[in-house]
Design a protein around this motif. Sequence first.
Motif, PDB file in Angstrom:
ATOM      1  N   LEU A 141       0.825  -1.211   0.000  1.00  0.00           N
ATOM      2  CA  LEU A 141       0.000   0.000   0.000  1.00  0.00           C
ATOM      3  C   LEU A 141       0.856   1.257   0.000  1.00  0.00           C
ATOM      4  O   LEU A 141       0.500   2.266  -0.620  1.00  0.00           O
ATOM      5  N   ASN A 176       0.658   3.967  -2.932  1.00  0.00           N
ATOM      6  CA  ASN A 176       0.319   5.372  -2.694  1.00  0.00           C
ATOM      7  C   ASN A 176       1.410   6.310  -3.186  1.00  0.00           C
ATOM      8  O   ASN A 176       1.127   7.382  -3.731  1.00  0.00           O
ATOM      9  N   ASP A 177       2.668   5.926  -2.967  1.00  0.00           N
ATOM     10  CA  ASP A 177       3.787   6.722  -3.486  1.00  0.00           C
ATOM     11  C   ASP A 177       3.602   7.001  -4.966  1.00  0.00           C
ATOM     12  O   ASP A 177       3.736   8.137  -5.435  1.00  0.00           O
ATOM     13  N   LEU A 224       0.891   6.414  -6.925  1.00  0.00           N
ATOM     14  CA  LEU A 224      -0.364   7.085  -7.253  1.00  0.00           C
ATOM     15  C   LEU A 224      -0.180   8.596  -7.149  1.00  0.00           C
ATOM     16  O   LEU A 224      -0.533   9.346  -8.072  1.00  0.00           O
ATOM     17  N   PHE A 225       0.411   9.033  -6.038  1.00  0.00           N
ATOM     18  CA  PHE A 225       0.607  10.473  -5.833  1.00  0.00           C
ATOM     19  C   PHE A 225       1.601  11.043  -6.840  1.00  0.00           C
ATOM     20  O   PHE A 225       1.343  12.075  -7.467  1.00  0.00           O
ATOM     21  N   GLU A 242       2.221   9.156   7.274  1.00  0.00           N
ATOM     22  CA  GLU A 242       1.806   9.166   5.868  1.00  0.00           C
ATOM     23  C   GLU A 242       0.425   9.794   5.704  1.00  0.00           C
ATOM     24  O   GLU A 242       0.163  10.496   4.716  1.00  0.00           O
ATOM     25  N   MET A 294      -0.279  12.992   3.325  1.00  0.00           N
ATOM     26  CA  MET A 294      -1.210  12.921   2.201  1.00  0.00           C
ATOM     27  C   MET A 294      -2.348  13.931   2.297  1.00  0.00           C
ATOM     28  O   MET A 294      -2.963  14.280   1.288  1.00  0.00           O
ATOM     29  N   GLY A 322      -0.577   1.698  -8.745  1.00  0.00           N
ATOM     30  CA  GLY A 322      -0.595   3.111  -8.405  1.00  0.00           C
ATOM     31  C   GLY A 322      -0.358   3.995  -9.612  1.00  0.00           C
ATOM     32  O   GLY A 322      -0.978   5.057  -9.757  1.00  0.00           O
ATOM     33  N   CYS A 337      -8.160   9.654  -3.255  1.00  0.00           N
ATOM     34  CA  CYS A 337      -7.644   8.289  -3.237  1.00  0.00           C
ATOM     35  C   CYS A 337      -6.373   8.167  -2.400  1.00  0.00           C
ATOM     36  O   CYS A 337      -6.196   7.195  -1.667  1.00  0.00           O
ATOM     37  N   VAL A 338      -5.451   9.138  -2.492  1.00  0.00           N
ATOM     38  CA  VAL A 338      -4.212   9.034  -1.724  1.00  0.00           C
ATOM     39  C   VAL A 338      -4.490   9.060  -0.226  1.00  0.00           C
ATOM     40  O   VAL A 338      -3.787   8.417   0.564  1.00  0.00           O
ATOM     41  N   VAL A 342      -5.883   5.427   0.716  1.00  0.00           N
ATOM     42  CA  VAL A 342      -4.835   4.406   0.720  1.00  0.00           C
ATOM     43  C   VAL A 342      -3.919   4.578   1.930  1.00  0.00           C
ATOM     44  O   VAL A 342      -3.485   3.601   2.545  1.00  0.00           O
ATOM     45  N   ALA A 343      -3.626   5.813   2.305  1.00  0.00           N
ATOM     46  CA  ALA A 343      -2.802   6.058   3.489  1.00  0.00           C
ATOM     47  C   ALA A 343      -3.479   5.502   4.738  1.00  0.00           C
ATOM     48  O   ALA A 343      -2.825   4.896   5.605  1.00  0.00           O
TER      49      ALA A 343
END
Length: 446
Positions: free
Chosen positions: A23, A27-28, A30-31, A92, A96, A160, A184-185, A188-189
Amino acid sequence: MIQNVTHLLKTRRFVPLFVTQFLGAFNDNLFRTAMVLLVIYGIYRSAAQEAAFSALAGGLFILPFFLLSALSGQLADAYDKARIARAVKTAEILIMIFGAAGLYYQNIPSLLVALTAMGIHSTFFGPIKYAILPQHLERDEVLGGTGLVEAGTYIAILGGTILGGLLVVQDADGTYHAEYAALCVLLVALAGRVAGQFIPAAPPSTEDSGTVNDPDLPKAELDWHVVRASINLVKATMHVPRLFVAIMAISFFWAIGAVLAAQFPPLVKNVFGGDQSVATLFLAIFSIGVAVGSVIINRLLKGEVSARFAPMSALLMGACVIALYVLSLGWTPYPELVGMKVFLEEPAGWPVVLALFGVATFGGMFVVPLYAFLTTTVPKSETARTVAANNIVNAGAMVGATVLLFVMVQAGVSVEQTLLLVAAGTLVSAWLGKKLHRACLEAGCP
């Protein structure tokens, strides 16, 4: 082999860490993907600005690894790694919140601050990820467990990356938005923090510290002077010949990887004439390739921790980079940006994809055994600091590579020509891989 360690996916000593790492990587990316595509396609309109931004973003994400890895390694060796992991995942969520605001309001300074903070987050989680594996797994499970983590990580990067690309939406008037990516970020965090709650305790090892790191450094006494701590940690680790060569080989790999990652969006937009869907495809193919390489090398080595395939893997990676360079020279982009379907219908479209897939696959085959080597050839009480020393040198190489890339772009070097820098780096990686295998044989390693 992978088929012999899939039972780990049913055990609490592995699954919560695997999911938390999955995850986090998801997330890394995705962002970062949403940020880069939003800025390059929605804000900037200059090829030089776009290439410079990609290099700057990559450098800012890597910089914390260079500055804070020594502290993160000390913390991970001195305290319960599971507790630190939970603290990092809580941080995190806060990061985020800031990053989501940057995506929503399309504020570049906010985005870069959040990206740097995520680099700090990854700096403190990295040593934990690798140091817990030899603590919770049997020795003959570590290579397979590392392979599963790496394969899962790159599948997460794939997911992501794809989602980050899909959630940057273009309106009918040509305006780009990233509100759904912002939401979304955050979600996920939160999920990552929940998964981290179930990681089993991983207290400091009582195993004798041996001779790898400084035996005079008390385990619970932290050096908060980050520069001094970094220098001392690297010196204490790099004097061991086999670790020196392994860390240098990994560092060259990530240096050339940093150049590739920074150049993908500008390469797609300004050389191949692709829109954000093609940029997402490139990043996705790269992620799939590394995951496939992780599986292949585990099958070839049959659970053995060895660098014997490293030179061949690096050379094949370089050959694929040269192929990508040649294909880019012969490409004639359309007057307007095209989507994935049109790109793949070009005669050279699929060869470009296959060349990129080869770069990533052979890269995965090169680097995965080296991480397993680092975590299995030092005392468990020093694993996190060894990984942290590796991260410092890796980060220095990556920052140096991105600075060199930035200077080259400003000097007028084309995006295609920077691929030659990557190809040259693979030759050095192959040489280092050969040296490591020879050092292992002389020391009685597998």
